[in-house]
Every structure is written in C-alpha cells, then in structure tokens.
Design an enzyme around this catalytic site. Sequence first.
Site, mmCIF file in Angstrom:
data_model
loop_
_atom_site.group_PDB
_atom_site.id
_atom_site.type_symbol
_atom_site.label_atom_id
_atom_site.label_comp_id
_atom_site.label_asym_id
_atom_site.label_seq_id
_atom_site.Cartn_x
_atom_site.Cartn_y
_atom_site.Cartn_z
ATOM 1 N N ASP A 148 -5.676 -3.530 -2.918
ATOM 2 C CA ASP A 148 -4.747 -3.290 -1.806
ATOM 3 C C ASP A 148 -4.185 -4.573 -1.189
ATOM 4 O O ASP A 148 -4.920 -5.467 -0.777
ATOM 5 C CB ASP A 148 -5.481 -2.491 -0.717
ATOM 6 C CG ASP A 148 -4.530 -1.751 0.201
ATOM 7 O OD1 ASP A 148 -3.529 -2.348 0.630
ATOM 8 O OD2 ASP A 148 -4.778 -0.571 0.495
ATOM 9 N N SER A 150 0.830 -1.195 0.000
ATOM 10 C CA SER A 150 0.000 0.000 0.000
ATOM 11 C C SER A 150 0.874 1.258 0.000
ATOM 12 O O SER A 150 1.710 1.435 -0.867
ATOM 13 C CB SER A 150 -0.951 -0.049 1.209
ATOM 14 O OG SER A 150 -2.021 0.846 1.056
#
Length: 335
Positions: free
Chosen positions: A184, A70
């Site tokens: 993600d 991320s």
Amino acid sequence: MLWDNIARRSAGSGGGGTTDMHAPVERDSRTRIKIGLALGGGAARGWSHIGVMRALSDAGIVPDVIAGCSIGAVVGGCYAAGKLDELEAFALSLTKRRVMGLLDFHISGSGLIAGGRLQRLLDQDLTNQKVETLPIKFCTIATELVSGHEIWLTRGPLVQAMRASYALPGVFDPVLVGGRWLMDGALVNPIPITAARALGADLVICVNLNGEIRIRGTVIQSYDTEEASDEREIEEAMVEPKRWGIFSASLASKPRKPNAPGIATVMVDAFNITQDRIARSRLAGDPPDIMIAPKLAKMGLFEFHRAEESIALGRQATERAVPDILELIRESQVV
C-alpha cells in the site's frame, strides 16, 4: 477562454445535470492550465472519490493528470480508463454478505486476503489496459517492502498497478512487480500531490479521505506504568467499534482482560494513526491548491457496503468546493 468554457458547462448543467465524463473541456492553447487530481487512500471511504469525480464532471472540470493511492488508485484508474460507471455499479451492489464473499482468506500467505477474487473482478473490465496508454496521464503509488521506497507506477498493466497500491500490509498479500514486492502506497504518500505535480499538473486538487478524522495525538512526557487506570475509561477506549463493519467481525476474537483490543482494533487504529501523521507531514511540505475533504468520520475503513452514502458525501464536499476551484482556474489563466 478556459473560464468561459467552464462557466458555460456549469451553467448548462444547472448543478444537477450530467456531462460526458471524458469529453475534455475546450481550452485555448494559449491559456491551457493542466489540472491534476491527487486521490488519497482510505479503504471503504474511497467510494466517495466516485462522488467527487461526478461533481467535478458536472461542473465541467476534467483532469489532465490523476495520481492515486490505494482506493484512490482504483477509482482514478477506472475513471481514466472510462470505466467509472461500471465501478460505481459494482460498489452500489455490495452488501455485507457479498463483501465477505469477495474476501479469499488464507493463512499461508503474507496477508489475510489473497486478493485473487478482487483482481478477477477488475480484470473483467480492465483486461489488457496499460497505464501508459490511458487517455489521461495516470500513476499509482506503492511502497516497496523492506526498503520503504516510494514507487510511482506509470507503466505496465493497470490492474497490477492498482493491486500494488491497495495491498494493505497484513490484510492483502504484497504484489510482485518488476522484481520488487510492493504494498500500500499510503505508508509513504497517502495523498500523492507530489506525483500529480511531477506528472505536469499546474493546479492540483487533492481529495483527503481522512480530513475529518481528527486524531489528536500528543506527547505524554511522564507516565507511571503502575498507576491504576479507571476501568470505565479502559472499557470505552478498548471496545471493538461496530462501525468497522464486517471486516472487524471476521477478525474478532474473545476479549482478553481487561478489555484488551482485538486484532481488528489494533490494525485499524495503527493504520489510521500512521496515515494521519504521514498525510499531515506531506501536506505541510507540498500543499495542494484546493483540498476536498468529505465528511467521513462516521464511515468505517472496511464498510464497503455503505457505498451510496460515501459517494453522496464525496459529491457534497466537491460541490461545496467547485466555486473555489473555478475561481482558482480563472485566476491561473494566462491572458
């Protein structure tokens, strides 16, 4: 010897000097210890990774391997590409107004934000950069939609690898990479220690952006759904926290009785709980050699305009950990 080189650099910096971010520590080939960094996810809290990298560099600790998830993928990738200065300047320039200007909201996609504006900013400094050609071994972590596969992106365009890793479900659109829709990486591996080890690191330093966020979940074995709740208790639990910043304000809607949570509250709490549970499980199964946990409990997930504070907290946490890191490196040397 590795220890002697690091000690000389650390002494020379006096704790406040600067060193070349990408000048590798001179290491004796007979005692070479490969250092890996696992940079965790945590949205705006991830600006603290910049402070971590600065403090490690000042101490003469230069990684051979970086695995990022991320926001950790963004900071780690910029560092590996020699563009940390540009990223820091961008982060420090952010205001609430500018953050809103970067969010290209839409209602026809798979998320609230298309992500095109952010990609164009990354492309300005990272055009044509490939993951496999970076001077530091690097990978990002993403999650495949539907299957839930954990995908390690070790080749291909750097910006695309970053985008796939930070595509938070419901917020950013998933990214199509090699025929797979990716989102993600924090959904499966929020602190990618396993990836850093697999890429060849002998010693892994991880940065846990949620180490101070204590979510003390338990099991309530018997709960009466008809039991009246204290109104004050509900109000305290459900109020939309201001610390979630401009993102929360943009998603806020009129509250529903009795003080029902808004969409921002639900999304942020769900993300926090999920990441906390997964991170604890992964850390227990494959603990790092050293964990750096900046004190970010008061930093909202979407308060990107607080970069200066976040960077300072990352530096402070790393400076506290540096003596232990150097000692561990010394002990790990092969004489």
